[in-house]
Design a protein around this motif. Structure first.
Motif: not given
Length: 119
Positions: A42-46, A53-62
């Motif tokens: 499962r993926n959270t769409p970027a 700020p301070g959270a993981v970039d969604p594109m990086e997480a994908s």
């Protein structure tokens, strides 16, 4: 040599999701013989996910989600997604074929099985 390939498919039948909009990635193993489905992630769409700020970039997480794969099959991918995958030496391939046809075509590409960094 076996390699893993991530497939952006919401249906499990066709490659039908854009990298930035993918809700799931099927992880396939390609080696001699027929491709084998290993798991579904499962993926959270970027795109449109909102980033704090301070959270993981969604594109990086994908990109991290498919980091153990040699390639990703998607319908489309933007420059940001390509850059993230290439940083991890992952080959992006755009297609709108069925999963079976796309995997068969990909298995015929010698660069998929080449050792070393992506060109």
């Amino acid at each position: 040599m076996a390699v893993r390939v991530a497939v952006a498919s919401g249906t499990g039948v066709a490659v039908d999701e854009h990298f930035g909009h993918a809700t799931r990635f099927e992880i396939w193993e390609l080696a001699e013989g027929a491709p084998r489905l290993v798991e579904v992630r499962r993926n959270t769409p970027a795109c449109g996910a909102g980033w704090q700020p301070g959270a993981v970039d969604p594109m990086e997480a994908s990109a991290r989600l498919v980091a153990d794969c040699r390639a990703v099959l998607i319908t489309q991918i933007g420059d940001c997604g390509v850059a993230r995958l290439e940083e991890q030496k992952i080959l992006p391939f755009e297609t709108d074929d069925t999963v079976a046809d796309a995997l068969r075509q990909l298995a015929e590409r010698p660069e998929l099985f080449a050792d070393g960094p992506v060109a």
